[in-house]
Design a protein around this motif. Structure first.
Motif, short mmCIF file in Angstrom:
data_model
loop_
_atom_site.label_atom_id
_atom_site.label_comp_id
_atom_site.label_asym_id
_atom_site.label_seq_id
_atom_site.Cartn_x
_atom_site.Cartn_y
_atom_site.Cartn_z
N ASP A 80 0.88 -1.17 0.00
CA ASP A 80 0.00 0.00 0.00
C ASP A 80 0.91 1.21 0.00
O ASP A 80 1.87 1.27 0.76
N GLN A 96 -0.66 -2.50 -4.50
CA GLN A 96 -2.05 -2.96 -4.49
C GLN A 96 -2.98 -1.75 -4.38
O GLN A 96 -3.96 -1.65 -5.09
N ASN A 97 -2.66 -0.84 -3.46
CA ASN A 97 -3.47 0.35 -3.22
C ASN A 97 -2.55 1.57 -3.27
O ASN A 97 -1.53 1.58 -2.59
N THR A 99 -2.69 5.84 -2.92
CA THR A 99 -3.42 7.07 -2.65
C THR A 99 -2.48 8.22 -2.93
O THR A 99 -1.38 8.28 -2.36
N ARG A 112 -6.22 -0.56 -6.73
CA ARG A 112 -7.07 0.58 -6.37
C ARG A 112 -6.21 1.85 -6.34
O ARG A 112 -5.20 1.90 -5.65
N LYS A 114 -6.45 6.09 -5.79
CA LYS A 114 -7.26 7.23 -5.35
C LYS A 114 -6.44 8.50 -5.49
O LYS A 114 -5.31 8.57 -5.00
N HIS A 127 -5.37 0.18 -13.66
CA HIS A 127 -6.06 -0.04 -12.40
C HIS A 127 -7.21 -1.01 -12.57
O HIS A 127 -7.60 -1.34 -13.69
N ARG A 128 -7.76 -1.43 -11.46
CA ARG A 128 -9.04 -2.12 -11.45
C ARG A 128 -10.11 -1.16 -10.93
O ARG A 128 -11.27 -1.23 -11.29
N SER A 129 -9.71 -0.23 -10.06
CA SER A 129 -10.62 0.76 -9.50
C SER A 129 -9.89 2.10 -9.42
O SER A 129 -8.76 2.16 -8.92
N SER A 131 -10.51 6.35 -8.45
CA SER A 131 -11.37 7.44 -8.00
C SER A 131 -10.56 8.73 -7.96
O SER A 131 -9.40 8.73 -7.53
N ARG A 144 -8.58 0.34 -17.40
CA ARG A 144 -8.97 -0.69 -16.44
C ARG A 144 -8.48 -2.03 -16.97
O ARG A 144 -8.79 -2.42 -18.09
#
Length: 185
Positions: A80, A96-97, A99, A112, A114, A127-129, A131, A144
């Protein structure tokens, strides 16, 4: 008399400490403590940090979570990753994540992603997600993909797929400007 009170209090503490396992019902082993566990954790105090006064040129890899407050020029890998306000990363980001509250100039590959609190990305995001909040900026392309952290998925996803029928066709020749000039005379 004061001396005897101190010694009895100290003895009382020693007896309490010796009887603690009996009272608790079990002895606490070091591996039971959160700080002694070997697996990655997402607690804020347990993340690897690049401080605001640090500038690193080179690749960084963390098996657990990481936070960036400073400047990195190179590839960053973590489970992360938090790129904080004022932080800058120039290079690939794989996690994985992810931000982003700071700035990233390069490719991000994460399950993910952000962009928040004024974060800015200049580059591609696989990405898969994804925002993006209203205060953040994104200049680049996003795609995606099923497995964004695998390099092959981002390479395959970059270009449009050509159909087999069009593959065999040669491009039509362009008209010659010289031919038009000689025909008009």
């Amino acid at each position: 008399m004061l001396t005897s009170m101190k010694s009895s209090a100290t003895e009382k503490d020693r007896n309490a400490a010796a009887n603690a396992p009996d009272v608790m019902g079990r002895v606490v082993q070091p591996h039971d403590q959160p700080w002694a566990r070997s697996g990655p954790t997402t607690k804020a105090g347990m993340a690897s940090c690049i401080g605001s006064d640090m500038s690193i040129v080179g690749n960084i890899e963390s098996n657990g979570p990481a936070e960036v407050f400073g400047r990195i020029e190179g590839e960053v890998r973590a489970s992360d990753l938090q790129i904080n306000d004022g932080a800058q990363v120039e290079g690939s980001v794989i996690a994985q994540n992810v931000t982003v509250c700071g700035r990233v100039k390069g490719t991000i590959r994460a399950v993910r992603v952000k962009l928040q609190n004024g974060g800015a990305v200049e580059g591609d995001i696989f990405h898969r997600s994804l925002s993006i909040d209203e205060n953040s900026q994104f200049e680049g392309s996003s795609r995606r993909v099923e497995n964004p952290t695998e390099p092959s998925s981002s390479v395959d996803a970059k270009g449009p797929q050509k159909s087999p029928q069009k593959k065999d066709l040669a491009p039509a020749p362009l008209p010659s400007i010289d031919a038009e000039l000689t025909d008009s005379k």
